[in-house]
Motif scaffolding. Structure first.
Motif, PDB file in Angstrom:
ATOM      1  N   ALA A 181       0.830  -1.202   0.000  1.00 57.54           N
ATOM      2  CA  ALA A 181       0.000   0.000   0.000  1.00 57.54           C
ATOM      3  C   ALA A 181       0.868   1.257   0.000  1.00 57.54           C
ATOM      4  N   VAL A 182       1.907   1.264   0.814  1.00 56.76           N
ATOM      5  CA  VAL A 182       2.810   2.414   0.874  1.00 56.76           C
ATOM      6  C   VAL A 182       3.496   2.618  -0.475  1.00 56.76           C
ATOM      7  N   ALA A 183       3.984   1.544  -1.076  1.00 61.58           N
ATOM      8  CA  ALA A 183       4.691   1.658  -2.351  1.00 61.58           C
ATOM      9  C   ALA A 183       3.773   2.138  -3.469  1.00 61.58           C
TER      10      ALA A 183
ATOM     11  N   PRO B 205       6.452  -1.571  12.242  1.00 60.67           N
ATOM     12  CA  PRO B 205       6.797  -0.521  13.205  1.00 60.67           C
ATOM     13  C   PRO B 205       7.631   0.586  12.556  1.00 60.67           C
ATOM     14  N   GLY B 206       7.242   1.816  12.857  1.00 68.63           N
ATOM     15  CA  GLY B 206       7.981   2.961  12.346  1.00 68.63           C
ATOM     16  C   GLY B 206       7.527   3.457  10.996  1.00 68.63           C
TER      17      GLY B 206
ATOM     18  N   ILE C 247      10.296  -2.939   1.055  1.00 63.44           N
ATOM     19  CA  ILE C 247       9.337  -2.313   0.139  1.00 63.44           C
ATOM     20  C   ILE C 247       8.788  -1.024   0.737  1.00 63.44           C
ATOM     21  N   ALA C 248       8.423  -1.060   2.011  1.00 57.06           N
ATOM     22  CA  ALA C 248       7.855   0.116   2.666  1.00 57.06           C
ATOM     23  C   ALA C 248       8.849   1.270   2.725  1.00 57.06           C
ATOM     24  N   ARG C 249      10.131   0.960   2.829  1.00 56.47           N
ATOM     25  CA  ARG C 249      11.167   1.995   2.900  1.00 56.47           C
ATOM     26  C   ARG C 249      11.584   2.500   1.524  1.00 56.47           C
ATOM     27  N   GLY C 250      11.014   1.923   0.465  1.00 52.71           N
ATOM     28  CA  GLY C 250      11.343   2.359  -0.885  1.00 52.71           C
ATOM     29  C   GLY C 250      12.657   1.829  -1.402  1.00 52.71           C
ATOM     30  N   LEU C 251      13.146   0.719  -0.816  1.00 54.88           N
ATOM     31  CA  LEU C 251      14.389   0.121  -1.290  1.00 54.88           C
ATOM     32  C   LEU C 251      14.125  -0.657  -2.584  1.00 54.88           C
TER      33      LEU C 251
ATOM     34  N   PRO D 287       9.070   3.231  -9.455  1.00 53.55           N
ATOM     35  CA  PRO D 287      10.512   3.383  -9.681  1.00 53.55           C
ATOM     36  C   PRO D 287      11.367   2.395  -8.890  1.00 53.55           C
ATOM     37  N   ALA D 288      11.011   2.139  -7.632  1.00 56.31           N
ATOM     38  CA  ALA D 288      11.806   1.223  -6.811  1.00 56.31           C
ATOM     39  C   ALA D 288      11.180  -0.168  -6.722  1.00 56.31           C
TER      40      ALA D 288
END
Length: 310
Positions: free
Chosen positions: A15-17, A41-42, A128-132, A155-156
């Motif tokens: 969802a974040v991505a 978390p975070g 994935i959530a961190r955009g790596l 993109p990521a």
């Protein structure tokens, strides 16, 4: 708009991505108190994600089913009619223990008019959530899967497409079994050489069964098979690896953590026996997960197998 059913770690991360380019609806059985998801978390959900516990309001033309393999059948029993006729994308990596069916087979049985796909491959939700940078496989028998591939890529988050739906989902399911075995080797103190042997021979088992069930061997050699196996059999982030490590060290493991490979090993062992396909590593993991054998007994049984050509 894309809908995601299941607000666990992977569903929330997707969802974040995806929300970087569109509004995403995320359905949770129980809503959290704020915008931080318990399983991530975070990570704070951006405003472009609509969080809801109203399933009817959550559904759109494209629905990603981010549910555990053993929970998918029950969910479809209740809500299959509402999902039918849509594009349904499975992310579960397992085989249903009660029926022996793969996730997409379950979906097809409950939603005969749906367009069905699987999104799978080497990925951790936190990454994935961190955009790596992450590469996944999107598998669908539909010839127009390229449009879906472009719609879900970011993109990521790079998606590769295939029409081998069976191979992609079996790769994702079977690698969890081998990852548990790799964890057992490390937890029991057998070392990295033993882990490498288990990964290699486990991959041979994965390919042997998948091909017998109609998959293409080259699919297993791609992201959804070998790629995912390398990730989950070598990283402490892998729940299946950590579970196996706990088994090998005779330690307790948190029962609230979903370990897809434990039930899948039992289903795979049964299916392989019915089809007369040797799967000694899967059999060993099934026995360990059910408490039918000790680590020492299991290793001895594997070492006693006849010597043969690779």
């Amino acid at each position: 708009m894309t809908s995601i059913i299941g607000a666990g770690a992977f569903g929330s991360a997707l969802a974040v991505a995806l929300s970087s380019a569109e509004t995403v609806t995320l359905w949770a059985r129980r809503l959290p108190e704020g915008r931080e998801m318990p399983r991530l978390p975070g990570v704070i959900l951006p405003d472009s994600i609509i969080l809801t516990d109203d399933l009817d309001a959550a559904l759109s033309d494209t629905v990603i089913l981010a549910l555990p393999a053993q929970a998918l059948g029950g969910f479809l029993d209740q809500h299959g009619a509402a999902l039918d006729g849509r594009t349904l994308i499975n992310t579960a990596k397992g085989i249903d223990l009660s029926s022996g069916k793969s996730p997409t087979t379950l979906i097809a049985a409950h939603c005969p008019n749906a367009r069905i796909a699987t999104l799978t491959g080497p990925s951790f939700a936190a990454d994935i959530a961190r955009g790596l940078p992450t590469a996944l496989t999107l598998a669908c028998a539909d010839s127009d899967v390229e449009a879906l591939q472009h719609a879900l890529s970011r993109p990521a988050l790079r998606l590769y497409r295939t029409d081998d739906l069976r191979g992609a989902e079996l790769g994702g399911a079977l690698k969890n079994v081998v990852a548990i075995a790799a964890g057992v080797a490390i937890g029991a103190g057998f070392g990295d050489s033993a882990r490498a042997a288990l990964i290699t021979r486990g991959f041979a088992e994965m390919t042997r069964l998948a091909v017998d069930l109609g998959a293409r061997a080259e699919t297993l050699a791609g992201l959804s098979g070998l790629g995912d196996l390398v990730l989950t059999a070598t990283s402490e982030q892998s729940r299946n690896f950590r579970y196996g490590k706990a088994l090998g060290a005779a330690q307790e493991f948190d029962g609230s953590i979903t370990v897809e490979g434990a039930k899948t090993a039992q289903a795979v062992s049964r299916i392989a026996a019915e089809r007369h396909i040797p799967m000694p590593i899967a059999d060993a993991v099934a026995a360990l997960a059910q408490g039918r054998a000790s680590v020492a007994e299991t290793v001895l049984e594997l070492l006693r197998r006849p010597l043969k050509e690779e």
